[in-house]
Design a protein around this motif. Structure first.
Motif, PDB file in Angstrom:
ATOM      1  N   TYR A 392       0.845  -1.199   0.000  1.00  0.00           N
ATOM      2  CA  TYR A 392       0.000   0.000   0.000  1.00  0.00           C
ATOM      3  C   TYR A 392       0.881   1.249   0.000  1.00  0.00           C
ATOM      4  N   GLU A 393       1.899   1.249   0.841  1.00  0.00           N
ATOM      5  CA  GLU A 393       2.779   2.412   0.921  1.00  0.00           C
ATOM      6  C   GLU A 393       3.684   2.521  -0.298  1.00  0.00           C
ATOM      7  N   SER A 394       4.172   1.399  -0.818  1.00  0.00           N
ATOM      8  CA  SER A 394       5.044   1.468  -1.993  1.00  0.00           C
ATOM      9  C   SER A 394       4.275   1.932  -3.225  1.00  0.00           C
ATOM     10  N   GLN A 395       3.014   1.522  -3.361  1.00  0.00           N
ATOM     11  CA  GLN A 395       2.204   1.998  -4.479  1.00  0.00           C
ATOM     12  C   GLN A 395       1.974   3.507  -4.390  1.00  0.00           C
ATOM     13  N   SER A 396       1.749   3.990  -3.192  1.00  0.00           N
ATOM     14  CA  SER A 396       1.559   5.431  -2.999  1.00  0.00           C
ATOM     15  C   SER A 396       2.821   6.207  -3.365  1.00  0.00           C
ATOM     16  N   LEU A 397       3.966   5.693  -2.966  1.00  0.00           N
ATOM     17  CA  LEU A 397       5.230   6.372  -3.262  1.00  0.00           C
ATOM     18  C   LEU A 397       5.532   6.364  -4.757  1.00  0.00           C
ATOM     19  N   LEU A 398       5.192   5.282  -5.437  1.00  0.00           N
ATOM     20  CA  LEU A 398       5.391   5.231  -6.885  1.00  0.00           C
ATOM     21  C   LEU A 398       4.526   6.282  -7.580  1.00  0.00           C
ATOM     22  N   GLN A 399       3.293   6.434  -7.104  1.00  0.00           N
ATOM     23  CA  GLN A 399       2.411   7.458  -7.663  1.00  0.00           C
ATOM     24  C   GLN A 399       2.964   8.849  -7.407  1.00  0.00           C
ATOM     25  N   LEU A 400       3.462   9.065  -6.206  1.00  0.00           N
ATOM     26  CA  LEU A 400       4.043  10.367  -5.849  1.00  0.00           C
ATOM     27  C   LEU A 400       5.203  10.721  -6.771  1.00  0.00           C
ATOM     28  N   LYS A 401       6.115   9.782  -6.945  1.00  0.00           N
ATOM     29  CA  LYS A 401       7.297  10.053  -7.772  1.00  0.00           C
ATOM     30  C   LYS A 401       6.938  10.217  -9.239  1.00  0.00           C
ATOM     31  N   ASN A 402       6.154   9.295  -9.769  1.00  0.00           N
ATOM     32  CA  ASN A 402       5.895   9.275 -11.210  1.00  0.00           C
ATOM     33  C   ASN A 402       4.947  10.375 -11.676  1.00  0.00           C
ATOM     34  N   GLU A 403       3.967  10.719 -10.844  1.00  0.00           N
ATOM     35  CA  GLU A 403       2.942  11.665 -11.290  1.00  0.00           C
ATOM     36  C   GLU A 403       3.115  13.068 -10.725  1.00  0.00           C
ATOM     37  N   TYR A 404       3.891  13.224  -9.665  1.00  0.00           N
ATOM     38  CA  TYR A 404       4.070  14.548  -9.064  1.00  0.00           C
ATOM     39  C   TYR A 404       5.518  15.013  -9.133  1.00  0.00           C
ATOM     40  N   CYS A 405       6.426  14.260  -8.525  1.00  0.00           N
ATOM     41  CA  CYS A 405       7.834  14.691  -8.497  1.00  0.00           C
ATOM     42  C   CYS A 405       8.415  14.811  -9.906  1.00  0.00           C
ATOM     43  N   ASN A 406       8.159  13.799 -10.738  1.00  0.00           N
ATOM     44  CA  ASN A 406       8.728  13.815 -12.088  1.00  0.00           C
ATOM     45  C   ASN A 406       8.219  14.981 -12.923  1.00  0.00           C
ATOM     46  N   HIS A 407       7.015  15.476 -12.611  1.00  0.00           N
ATOM     47  CA  HIS A 407       6.415  16.564 -13.388  1.00  0.00           C
ATOM     48  C   HIS A 407       6.457  17.889 -12.622  1.00  0.00           C
ATOM     49  N   LYS A 408       7.203  17.890 -11.505  1.00  0.00           N
ATOM     50  CA  LYS A 408       7.399  19.113 -10.714  1.00  0.00           C
ATOM     51  C   LYS A 408       6.069  19.752 -10.296  1.00  0.00           C
ATOM     52  N   ARG A 409       5.126  18.886  -9.892  1.00  0.00           N
ATOM     53  CA  ARG A 409       3.802  19.365  -9.484  1.00  0.00           C
ATOM     54  C   ARG A 409       3.780  19.621  -7.966  1.00  0.00           C
ATOM     55  N   CYS A 410       4.765  20.349  -7.478  1.00  0.00           N
ATOM     56  CA  CYS A 410       4.901  20.578  -6.034  1.00  0.00           C
ATOM     57  C   CYS A 410       3.694  21.309  -5.456  1.00  0.00           C
ATOM     58  N   MET A 411       3.109  22.220  -6.226  1.00  0.00           N
ATOM     59  CA  MET A 411       2.003  23.007  -5.717  1.00  0.00           C
ATOM     60  C   MET A 411       0.672  22.258  -5.767  1.00  0.00           C
ATOM     61  N   GLU A 412       0.695  21.047  -6.300  1.00  0.00           N
ATOM     62  CA  GLU A 412      -0.486  20.179  -6.266  1.00  0.00           C
ATOM     63  C   GLU A 412      -0.280  19.015  -5.307  1.00  0.00           C
ATOM     64  N   CYS A 413       0.852  19.001  -4.637  1.00  0.00           N
ATOM     65  CA  CYS A 413       1.249  17.904  -3.762  1.00  0.00           C
ATOM     66  C   CYS A 413       1.120  18.331  -2.305  1.00  0.00           C
ATOM     67  N   ALA A 414       0.536  17.490  -1.463  1.00  0.00           N
ATOM     68  CA  ALA A 414       0.357  17.823  -0.046  1.00  0.00           C
ATOM     69  C   ALA A 414       1.695  18.045   0.645  1.00  0.00           C
TER      70      ALA A 414
END
Length: 422
Positions: A392-414
């Motif tokens: 559960y936690e590893s899937q969440s982290l993969l989503q965080l990295k691939n969909e937010y960090c990689n696209h520099k979506r810091c202002m959409e990230c909690a």
């Protein structure tokens, strides 16, 4: 600087809005910053402001520079005719509506504190891997846990899209959809698309009819991949070829043209011959597979369902004609875990959702009982103080990295928003 920073500043009023003036030197009061819908058209809908003594209701568009209005050709787009305020970081030119009336402009850089700007610049400055790598482990645990749950379901929704596509192609046959999805998983990254095309090329009604003899299923699977398209003196090969030719004629199957099956870079236990035999044995021994996976609730139940091995011939072979030491070649726990994470759980989520049921807690509980995935991304997060204890936690982290960090979506990230408060 990116526009998402300005969106954040405007949406949450992270600036001094007590004595605002437009670039045209008129007093500005914000009654409602509007709805941030992130759709085509203006950035914020249904905003309410007062300019001078006049109250306005409409939309707000945000750019880094005023001139971006023309760069993006908004002057020719009817969606922007109801813009009542143009919010920019730097005002470098006047902007006019089609009727030549000037659109009021708010230049934000005059009202954003130095500290807020420094926080943003520090957050988005270059790091070795992700922007927040030095601070992410300090984020409030409550905030991070809630964000993980949202990330998990975002990833689950994304994984359910291919399921929905297959479901449409199978005319809403969930059993056939499961067969195609499982076949793709058995093919792994190298042969996944090929295995799915094989599954799609045989009507599932035929799989049902032929599942009483595992050799018939193997014949269908091997025949559709082209692994029987040569001559051999091997008796089992000859038997499968005979069975496939018979089924091909009986069911009037169409020829399929697919890329060659890949053996290269696979460990022998992952050879496509072994995976196809396991797939055949799965559908031979689990006649109600769809019902079983939908009603299973615990990890041991799933392990029991997928306790599958190869046919007798493949216990002593990896390829036709080549005898090897006898080995059972069962599905490993790690393989079943990946099958659950990438196929079964997304399909179960999509199915129950189609039935109007919410099984969110059940799915989280199930994934929390599965070991965390091990890959470069999870290892990197661990290096920065974010440990992954389960799937559960590893899937969440993969989503965080691939969909937010990689696209520099810091202002959409909690995480990014929390660090902006620091």
């Amino acid at each position: 600087m990116k526009e998402d920073f300005l969106h954040h500043i405007w949406q949450f009023k992270k600036f001094d809005f007590s004595n605002l003036e437009t670039a045209q030197a008129e007093k500005l009061t914000i009654l409602n910053s509007g709805q941030y819908l992130q759709k085509a058209g203006p950035d914020f809908f249904n905003s309410q402001i007062i300019i001078g003594n006049q109250k306005w209701a409409g939309n707000v568009e945000i750019h880094l520079k005023s001139s971006d209005w023309y760069v993006h050709h908004h002057e020719n787009d009817t969606n922007y005719e109801n813009v009542i305020l143009h919010v920019v970081w730097e005002h470098d030119t006047e902007v006019f509506r089609k009727d030549n009336s000037e659109i009021p402009v708010l230049e934000l850089k005059k009202y954003v504190s130095k500290k807020t700007l420094e926080n943003y610049m520090d957050l988005t400055s270059s790091k070795t891997w992700i922007f927040c790598e030095r601070e992410i482990s300090n984020v409030n645990d409550f905030v991070f846990k809630n964000w993980q749950e949202k990330l998990f379901f975002e990833r689950l929704e994304r994984k359910s899209f291919p399921i929905q596509k297959i479901l449409k192609e199978t005319e809403n046959d969930w059993e056939a959809t499961l067969f195609c999805a499982i076949a793709k998983s058995f093919g792994l990254n190298t042969n996944g698309e090929i295995f799915m095309r094989i599954a799609q090329s045989v009507p599932f009604s035929i799989i049902r009819k032929e599942s009483f003899e595992v050799e018939n299923l193997e014949a269908l699977f091997f025949g559709r991949t082209g692994l029987l398209d040569f001559e051999s003196e091997d008796l089992y090969f000859k038997d499968l070829k005979f069975r496939y030719n018979y089924a091909f004629t009986k069911y009037q199957l169409q020829k399929v043209y697919i890329d060659p099956i890949q053996f290269f870079k696979h460990r022998p236990d992952n050879f496509p011959t072994i995976r196809l035999s396991q797939l055949a044995n799965l559908y031979h021994s689990r006649l109600n597979l769809f019902s079983s996976v939908i009603h299973a609730e615990s990890l041991p139940e799933y392990y029991k369902i997928f306790k599958i091995e190869v046919s007798d011939y493949w216990k002593m072979h990896y390829q036709f004609d080549k005898i090897s030491p006898k080995k059972r070649k069962s599905l490993t726990t790690s393989f079943v875990d990946l099958l659950l994470i990438n196929t079964i759980i997304p399909l179960k989520f999509a199915y129950e959702k189609s039935q109007g049921k919410d099984i969110s807690e059940e799915l989280i509980d199930l994934l929390e009982s599965i070991q965390s995935e091990k890959n470069v991304i999870i290892e990197k997060f661990s290096n920065f103080g974010i440990q992954s204890k389960n799937a559960y936690e590893s899937q969440s982290l993969l989503q965080l990295k691939n969909e937010y960090c990689n696209h520099k979506r810091c202002m959409e990230c909690a995480v990014g928003l929390e660090l902006m408060k620091s």
